[in-house]
Design a protein around this motif. Sequence first.
Motif, PDB file in Angstrom:
ATOM      1  N   ALA A  49       0.908  -1.181  -0.134  1.00 55.03           N
ATOM      2  CA  ALA A  49       0.149  -0.080  -0.010  1.00 55.03           C
ATOM      3  C   ALA A  49       0.963   1.247  -0.108  1.00 55.03           C
ATOM      4  O   ALA A  49       0.595   2.313  -0.724  1.00 55.03           O
ATOM      5  CB  ALA A  49      -0.800   0.254   1.161  1.00 55.03           C
ATOM      6  N   PHE A  50       1.924   1.190   0.574  1.00 55.55           N
ATOM      7  CA  PHE A  50       2.870   2.367   0.631  1.00 55.55           C
ATOM      8  C   PHE A  50       3.526   2.327  -0.451  1.00 55.55           C
ATOM      9  O   PHE A  50       3.897   3.598  -0.972  1.00 55.55           O
ATOM     10  CB  PHE A  50       4.028   2.016   1.848  1.00 55.55           C
ATOM     11  N   MET A  51       3.856   1.355  -1.292  1.00 59.12           N
ATOM     12  CA  MET A  51       4.266   1.542  -2.792  1.00 59.12           C
ATOM     13  C   MET A  51       3.163   2.364  -3.414  1.00 59.12           C
ATOM     14  O   MET A  51       3.574   2.947  -4.492  1.00 59.12           O
ATOM     15  CB  MET A  51       4.489  -0.125  -3.258  1.00 59.12           C
ATOM     16  N   SER A  52       2.133   2.042  -3.520  1.00 58.30           N
ATOM     17  CA  SER A  52       1.090   2.996  -4.248  1.00 58.30           C
ATOM     18  C   SER A  52       1.340   4.433  -3.907  1.00 58.30           C
ATOM     19  O   SER A  52       1.149   5.258  -4.874  1.00 58.30           O
ATOM     20  CB  SER A  52      -0.276   2.586  -3.815  1.00 58.30           C
ATOM     21  N   ALA A  53       1.589   4.652  -2.654  1.00 60.76           N
ATOM     22  CA  ALA A  53       1.684   6.175  -2.338  1.00 60.76           C
ATOM     23  C   ALA A  53       3.162   6.535  -3.031  1.00 60.76           C
ATOM     24  O   ALA A  53       3.022   7.758  -3.423  1.00 60.76           O
ATOM     25  CB  ALA A  53       1.928   6.498  -0.776  1.00 60.76           C
ATOM     26  N   VAL A  54       3.965   5.708  -2.906  1.00 63.98           N
ATOM     27  CA  VAL A  54       5.428   6.267  -3.565  1.00 63.98           C
ATOM     28  C   VAL A  54       5.320   6.388  -5.245  1.00 63.98           C
ATOM     29  O   VAL A  54       5.725   7.588  -5.653  1.00 63.98           O
ATOM     30  CB  VAL A  54       6.390   5.268  -3.224  1.00 63.98           C
ATOM     31  N   VAL A  55       4.451   5.613  -5.847  1.00 65.32           N
ATOM     32  CA  VAL A  55       4.202   5.481  -7.041  1.00 65.32           C
ATOM     33  C   VAL A  55       3.371   6.827  -7.568  1.00 65.32           C
ATOM     34  O   VAL A  55       3.680   7.562  -8.539  1.00 65.32           O
ATOM     35  CB  VAL A  55       3.780   4.376  -7.616  1.00 65.32           C
ATOM     36  N   ALA A  70       8.487  -1.763 -15.501  1.00 62.25           N
ATOM     37  CA  ALA A  70       7.613  -2.516 -15.465  1.00 62.25           C
ATOM     38  C   ALA A  70       6.912  -2.726 -14.044  1.00 62.25           C
ATOM     39  O   ALA A  70       5.852  -2.759 -13.984  1.00 62.25           O
ATOM     40  CB  ALA A  70       8.003  -4.000 -15.960  1.00 62.25           C
ATOM     41  N   TYR A  71       7.840  -2.588 -13.015  1.00 62.46           N
ATOM     42  CA  TYR A  71       7.253  -2.783 -11.645  1.00 62.46           C
ATOM     43  C   TYR A  71       6.637  -1.666 -11.294  1.00 62.46           C
ATOM     44  O   TYR A  71       5.322  -1.703 -10.529  1.00 62.46           O
ATOM     45  CB  TYR A  71       8.491  -2.812 -10.804  1.00 62.46           C
ATOM     46  N   LEU A  72       6.930  -0.328 -11.597  1.00 62.68           N
ATOM     47  CA  LEU A  72       6.186   0.758 -11.215  1.00 62.68           C
ATOM     48  C   LEU A  72       5.049   1.101 -12.172  1.00 62.68           C
ATOM     49  O   LEU A  72       4.025   1.423 -11.476  1.00 62.68           O
ATOM     50  CB  LEU A  72       7.166   2.150 -11.541  1.00 62.68           C
ATOM     51  N   ALA A  73       5.020   0.497 -13.231  1.00 59.32           N
ATOM     52  CA  ALA A  73       3.974   0.770 -14.610  1.00 59.32           C
ATOM     53  C   ALA A  73       2.968  -0.281 -13.711  1.00 59.32           C
ATOM     54  O   ALA A  73       1.724   0.039 -14.077  1.00 59.32           O
ATOM     55  CB  ALA A  73       4.521   0.240 -15.907  1.00 59.32           C
ATOM     56  N   HIS A  74       3.344  -1.418 -13.245  1.00 64.60           N
ATOM     57  CA  HIS A  74       2.209  -2.051 -12.674  1.00 64.60           C
ATOM     58  C   HIS A  74       1.237  -1.310 -11.664  1.00 64.60           C
ATOM     59  O   HIS A  74      -0.104  -1.517 -11.678  1.00 64.60           O
ATOM     60  CB  HIS A  74       2.786  -3.385 -11.931  1.00 64.60           C
TER      61      HIS A  74
END
Lengths: 183, 108
Positions: A49-55, A70-74
């Motif tokens: 969920a924190f990854m979502s905030a970072v992206v 690719a990882y961020l694009a996901h």
Amino acid sequence: MGTSKSKKRELKAMDNNKYASPYIVGVFLGLVLLSSFIISGRGLGASGAFMSAVVAVEKAVSQDHVDNNAYLAHYGGGEKNPFKKWLVFEILGVLAGGLISGAFAGRIKVETNRGPRITNKQRWIFAAAGGFLFGFGARLARGCASGNALTGGASLALGSWVVMMMMFVGAYSLAYFVRKLWI
Amino acid sequence: MFAPIAVISEWGNGINFLLAFLIGIGFGFAVERGGMGNARKLAMQFYFRDMSVFKIMFTAIITAMFGIILLSSIGWLNVDVMLINPTYLWAGLAGGLIMGFGFILSGY
């Protein structure tokens, strides 16, 4: 003498009543995790969920960068909204659930959990440093204590058991040297 | 075979996100109730002074694991469409170790 002894016993009982039995909590948490698998086909998580905030921040700065990885694009490639993720809503639920439990037990207060030999400021500095390492490690291992240890553990994912064991190795091996933080 | 319900029934985002929120409430309630909201209590497991985190974690893992195995063996749960973490061995070894260091420093 007698009163002080009974008072001590009372204090101890209070301490024991503070939190529910770990085995009962464990079974309940296991059933929540099982329901998650039965309903949504996936387990619990947190760091994603924190990854979502970072992206979301990266998207605001450079959409190109997000699209080309690719990882961020996901999470946020093209028109994708990084916050429209299962884990984001699950984490909002975690905040609500923790608040409800804390309210029931009368535990809602501002406090700094630390050992008696350090100051609050030192504790906060180490919390930030440890959080930095934990966040970095969680992305490298693709999951934190919830996503890997709990969820991966229950679904018998081999890689997750490796991560879980390495977490214990890391924490136990450093524990002696930083004991002043806690005891 | 009817589970995972949301995957097999192809439910949309709205209902899935609502269910995620409700599951999250259960998760948050359980960990707070067990004392995992307290960093010092969490750290104490690494000094063998309070093993409740261990007990909670492994009781939960065993409970869910038994449920998954039971439900899939009687044919109710299709584990093939469940999201199961893939293995990245070296990244997992390094990431786990770094998380362990971070855990004892930060307490979470």
